[in-house]
Motif scaffolding. Structure first.
Motif, mmCIF file in Angstrom:
data_model
loop_
_atom_site.group_PDB
_atom_site.id
_atom_site.type_symbol
_atom_site.label_atom_id
_atom_site.label_comp_id
_atom_site.label_asym_id
_atom_site.label_seq_id
_atom_site.Cartn_x
_atom_site.Cartn_y
_atom_site.Cartn_z
ATOM 1 N N SER A 547 64.891 52.468 32.836
ATOM 2 C CA SER A 547 63.518 52.908 33.130
ATOM 3 C C SER A 547 62.734 53.191 31.864
ATOM 4 O O SER A 547 61.531 52.917 31.787
ATOM 5 C CB SER A 547 63.545 54.150 34.023
ATOM 6 N N THR A 548 63.425 53.760 30.847
ATOM 7 C CA THR A 548 62.700 54.074 29.601
ATOM 8 C C THR A 548 62.219 52.801 28.911
ATOM 9 O O THR A 548 61.108 52.761 28.372
ATOM 10 C CB THR A 548 63.608 54.873 28.651
ATOM 11 N N ASP A 549 63.047 51.752 28.934
ATOM 12 C CA ASP A 549 62.635 50.488 28.311
ATOM 13 C C ASP A 549 61.486 49.851 29.081
ATOM 14 O O ASP A 549 60.555 49.289 28.483
ATOM 15 C CB ASP A 549 63.816 49.520 28.263
ATOM 16 N N ILE A 550 61.561 49.939 30.413
ATOM 17 C CA ILE A 550 60.479 49.376 31.232
ATOM 18 C C ILE A 550 59.186 50.139 30.997
ATOM 19 O O ILE A 550 58.110 49.547 30.895
ATOM 20 C CB ILE A 550 60.871 49.391 32.718
ATOM 21 N N ASP A 567 40.585 56.489 27.261
ATOM 22 C CA ASP A 567 40.947 56.481 28.680
ATOM 23 C C ASP A 567 42.187 55.634 28.933
ATOM 24 O O ASP A 567 43.034 55.983 29.765
ATOM 25 C CB ASP A 567 39.771 55.987 29.535
ATOM 26 N N ASN A 568 42.350 54.530 28.196
ATOM 27 C CA ASN A 568 43.553 53.722 28.367
ATOM 28 C C ASN A 568 44.786 54.428 27.823
ATOM 29 O O ASN A 568 45.887 54.327 28.390
ATOM 30 C CB ASN A 568 43.383 52.368 27.674
ATOM 31 N N LEU A 569 44.642 55.139 26.711
ATOM 32 C CA LEU A 569 45.765 55.913 26.173
ATOM 33 C C LEU A 569 46.189 57.009 27.144
ATOM 34 O O LEU A 569 47.390 57.261 27.340
ATOM 35 C CB LEU A 569 45.380 56.511 24.815
ATOM 36 N N ALA A 570 45.198 57.665 27.760
ATOM 37 C CA ALA A 570 45.522 58.706 28.744
ATOM 38 C C ALA A 570 46.216 58.107 29.950
ATOM 39 O O ALA A 570 47.157 58.690 30.502
ATOM 40 C CB ALA A 570 44.240 59.431 29.158
ATOM 41 N N CYS A 571 45.773 56.924 30.368
ATOM 42 C CA CYS A 571 46.410 56.242 31.495
ATOM 43 C C CYS A 571 47.875 55.957 31.189
ATOM 44 O O CYS A 571 48.762 56.209 32.013
ATOM 45 C CB CYS A 571 45.660 54.951 31.806
ATOM 46 N N ALA A 572 48.129 55.407 30.003
ATOM 47 C CA ALA A 572 49.509 55.098 29.628
ATOM 48 C C ALA A 572 50.367 56.352 29.562
ATOM 49 O O ALA A 572 51.544 56.355 29.942
ATOM 50 C CB ALA A 572 49.522 54.369 28.286
ATOM 51 N N GLU A 573 49.779 57.433 29.096
ATOM 52 C CA GLU A 573 50.542 58.681 28.968
ATOM 53 C C GLU A 573 50.927 59.256 30.324
ATOM 54 O O GLU A 573 52.017 59.820 30.500
ATOM 55 C CB GLU A 573 49.712 59.709 28.183
ATOM 56 N N HIS A 574 50.071 59.097 31.322
ATOM 57 C CA HIS A 574 50.304 59.730 32.620
ATOM 58 C C HIS A 574 51.079 58.856 33.593
ATOM 59 O O HIS A 574 51.345 59.275 34.724
ATOM 60 C CB HIS A 574 48.968 60.122 33.249
ATOM 61 N N LEU A 575 51.445 57.644 33.175
ATOM 62 C CA LEU A 575 52.203 56.764 34.058
ATOM 63 C C LEU A 575 53.507 56.346 33.389
ATOM 64 O O LEU A 575 53.563 56.149 32.176
ATOM 65 C CB LEU A 575 51.391 55.510 34.404
ATOM 66 N N GLY A 578 59.897 54.575 37.056
ATOM 67 C CA GLY A 578 61.069 55.353 37.425
ATOM 68 C C GLY A 578 61.331 55.305 38.913
ATOM 69 O O GLY A 578 60.621 54.636 39.673
ATOM 70 N N SER A 579 62.366 56.014 39.321
ATOM 71 C CA SER A 579 62.785 56.040 40.728
ATOM 72 C C SER A 579 62.398 57.355 41.370
ATOM 73 O O SER A 579 62.310 58.403 40.702
ATOM 74 C CB SER A 579 64.302 55.850 40.829
ATOM 75 N N VAL A 580 62.154 57.313 42.666
ATOM 76 C CA VAL A 580 61.893 58.527 43.443
ATOM 77 C C VAL A 580 62.782 58.472 44.690
ATOM 78 O O VAL A 580 63.087 57.379 45.201
ATOM 79 C CB VAL A 580 60.404 58.632 43.854
ATOM 80 N N PRO A 581 63.233 59.625 45.168
ATOM 81 C CA PRO A 581 64.087 59.625 46.372
ATOM 82 C C PRO A 581 63.302 59.239 47.606
ATOM 83 O O PRO A 581 62.064 59.296 47.635
ATOM 84 C CB PRO A 581 64.575 61.075 46.444
ATOM 85 N N THR A 597 53.896 60.466 35.530
ATOM 86 C CA THR A 597 54.874 60.915 34.540
ATOM 87 C C THR A 597 55.419 62.301 34.873
ATOM 88 O O THR A 597 54.657 63.244 35.128
ATOM 89 C CB THR A 597 54.248 60.930 33.136
ATOM 90 N N GLY A 598 56.751 62.378 34.870
ATOM 91 C CA GLY A 598 57.422 63.659 35.081
ATOM 92 C C GLY A 598 57.433 64.152 36.505
ATOM 93 O O GLY A 598 57.767 65.317 36.762
#
Length: 648
Positions: A547-550, A567-575, A578-581, A597-598
């Motif tokens: 997931s980290t590489d993806i 705005d694009n940097l913020a988008c990348a930071e917040h996405l 990963g997996s969710v149950p 993210t998180g």
């Protein structure tokens, strides 16, 4: 005017504008007779005839050729009836032009008109608009006079275009006009700017803000289809807000021979980004203002600068220079061959392909020994590559004629010169800090892999065959400014890749517009930095991978495909990826995809919840015609697309 005359005019004008084609020709003749008998009606009749000619589509024009020829002839008759000349017979040169305020010179507007064989020789025009006009047959303006602006932006001339001896009293604008046969401006007098550069209408910033209709009117125009050999439509813009003359899209295009012999340019002669596919004759021309004419095809034998030229900047083709002041006669300086660049003597303009090839060799050696000339050599080679090809590029060399094969061979050699001199090597001098100006060029198997360049202009460029920018760097050196594949700040002027394209390892500092390019073989595009990379990366994530590489790959692709704006940097930071149950009743049904993210929140789930909300006020304000059902369809498809990129 007597009521009976006004009524006769309205009746004839109504019949000409009506749906019955059988009455159009009689109506035209009635209008011409009215204008002859009542000169005060001349301008009104001209307006009606122009409106008639503007009303034809290309298909409809083919069905009414005879009437359209008659309509154009009526306009010519009206334009020749001038108090200073009376009836000037076709082909006879009238006297000196009138001033811009002459009320007798005929204003005409044939914007977007599809025109038949026209003969406007000897006519007296005021302000004449032929913007986006399509001259389908012959076009004769011999000895015509334009007291006001002569506007021919983006006009297309299918057959020979004849403008010998024409006097342009105001600006003559031929920006992005396309001359598909020979063009003749010999002996023409340009008393104001002679513009053969970009074809965009210039709208100032305050005009764009205060007069939205000006922008909408420009964008509503439909230029003649871009059906040039080997070229997709670059979608050059129609209206712009530029600050300098050296901005924008393609200039005028001359597919065949053009002559400006004995022409006089009282002010600027602007041929920036113009393209010459044949001889470009400027013998004995006189230049009185700013000049940009750097194409190697230009022949300036006997040309001169007037004493009024002063300190105006002049850019000439490599191989030409202005003689020392005072060397000419009548206050003029002559243009003479530049012996300082010997042994280069305009070999690139020679009709013999072997001489042209030798000229490339000479230019390469000249740049190797003269660092001060390297950028001029690069510009000369780029200008040669911008020459339009008159035949279709094909992978089958046996389908080419000998002359066509020689053209392709020459083009490949010119491309190699550019690449070999800008790719660091121990075998030859490295030309550092070079700028490639290849806007609108047709390139074949273009390879700048490993090259180090300050800038590349590939707006509207057509890449055929296999193209590689692998490990190339743009933006290097003291004047580095990156690379552009469409006009900055817009999607206009896009480049096209007709075959494979490889951008693996390329460092494209400040890359503009690559994501807007047209790729004909999307599955053969590697590491383009476009939206295709972003999609392919997410599709590939549906397989195995950490997931980290993806996440790293996703963020890099996102910022490369767009830009590193806040705005694009913020988008990348917040996405992240990963997996969710799964839901509480089946937690083992986990899903992998884009998530906040998180958190354990998938972006597709957020999109799904948006389907339940009404149209936001800001969206409704921008798109008042958007219905709730249409809004629901938009949000639904976003959810489905995001879900399709997930792994169950």
């Amino acid at each position: 005017m007597r009521p009976d005359v006004s009524e006769a005019f309205r009746h004839a004008a109504g019949r000409l504008a009506g749906p019955d084609p059988d009455v159009h020709l009689p109506a035209l003749r009635e209008l011409e007779a009215l204008a002859r008998k009542h000169p005060a009606r001349r301008l009104a009749v001209a307006d009606v005839v122009c409106r008639y000619l503007r009303g034809f589509t290309a298909q409809a024009a083919d069905d009414c050729v005879g009437v359209r020829v008659e309509a154009a002839a009526v306009l010519a008759v009206l334009a020749r009836r001038h108090p200073a000349t009376g009836d000037v017979p076709a082909g006879v040169t009238a006297g000196a032009g009138c001033g811009t305020g002459c009320g007798e010179c005929l204003d005409i507007d044939l914007t977007g008109a599809v025109l038949p064989d026209v003969d406007f020789s000897g006519c007296r025009f005021g302000r004449a608009r032929f913007v986006d006009a399509h001259f389908r047959d012959g076009c004769v303006f011999d000895g015509a006079r334009f007291a006001g602006e002569a506007l021919f932006q983006r006009a297309v001339f299918e057959k020979e275009a004849c403008f010998p001896g024409v006097r342009f009293g105001d600006a003559a604008e031929f920006g992005r006009a396309r001359f598909r046969a020979c063009a003749d401006f010999s002996g023409a007098c340009f008393q104001d700017v002679a513009w053969f550069g970009r074809g965009e209408d210039e709208l100032a910033g305050d005009e764009l803000l205060e007069n939205g209709s000006a922008w909408e009117g420009a964008e509503a125009r439909r230029p003649v289809a871009w059906d040039e050999p080997n070229e997709d439509d670059p979608h050059w813009p129609l209206a712009v807000d530029y600050e300098t003359w050296e901005e924008g899209g393609d200039g005028a295009r001359f597919n065949d021979r053009v002559s400006f012999a004995d022409a006089r340019f009282a002010r600027a002669a602007w041929f920036w980004k113009a393209r010459f596919g044949g001889q470009a004759l400027f013998q004995r021309a006189v230049f009185g203002g700013r000049v940009h004419l750097t194409q190697p095809a230009a022949d300036l034998t006997g040309a001169r600068l007037s004493d009024a030229n002063g300190a105006e900047r002049q850019d000439w083709p490599l191989g030409w220079t202005a003689a020392t002041p005072g060397a000419g006669r009548e206050g003029h300086r002559r243009l003479v061959p530049d012996v300082s660049v010997a042994p280069y003597h305009r070999q690139l303009a020679d009709p013999d392909p072997e001489v042209r090839l030798d000229g490339l060799r000479v230019l390469g050696e000249l740049g190797d020994s003269r660092p001060d000339l390297r950028q001029r050599v690069i510009d000369t080679v780029c200008a040669y590559l911008r020459t339009p090809l008159a035949f279709e590029v094909t992978a089958d060399i046996f389908a080419l004629t000998p002359s066509q094969f020689a053209d392709v061979r020459m083009r490949r050699a010119a491309q190699r010169l550019l690449a070999d001199r800008t790719r660091p090597s121990a075998d030859r001098p490295f030309w550092e800090d070079m700028r490639l100006r290849l806007s609108g060029a047709t390139l074949i198997d273009f390879d700048v892999s490993g090259c180090r360049l300050a800038h590349g202009d590939f707006t509207g460029t057509q890449f055929h065959g296999s193209t590689t920018f692998a490990d190339a760097s743009f933006g290097t050196g003291a004047s580095g400014s990156g690379v552009v594949f469409c006009l900055e700040g817009s999607r206009g002027g896009r480049a096209s890749f007709h075959g494979r394209a490889d951008f693996s390892g390329a460092s494209l500092f400040w890359c503009e517009g690559l994501r807007h390019c047209l790729f004909h073989t999307d599955d053969a595009v590697r590491a383009t930095g476009t939206g295709q990379d972003l999609i392919r990366m997410l599709l590939g994530a549906r397989g195995t991978g950490a997931s980290t590489d993806i996440t790293t790959g996703f963020r890099n692709a996102l910022l490369t495909a767009s830009s590193e704006s806040p705005d694009n940097l913020a988008c990348a930071e917040h996405l992240e990826y990963g997996s969710v149950p799964g839901p509480s009743y089946a937690p083992e049904r986990e899903r992998s995809g884009l998530r906040i993210t998180g958190t354990g929140i998938l972006v597709s789930d957020v999109a799904c919840r948006m389907e339940d909300i009404p149209v936001p006020a800001s969206v409704a304000e921008d798109y008042p015609e958007l219905s709730p059902g249409q809004w629901s369809a938009v949000t639904r498809v976003v959810t489905l697309l995001l879900g399709a990129l997930e792994t169950p």
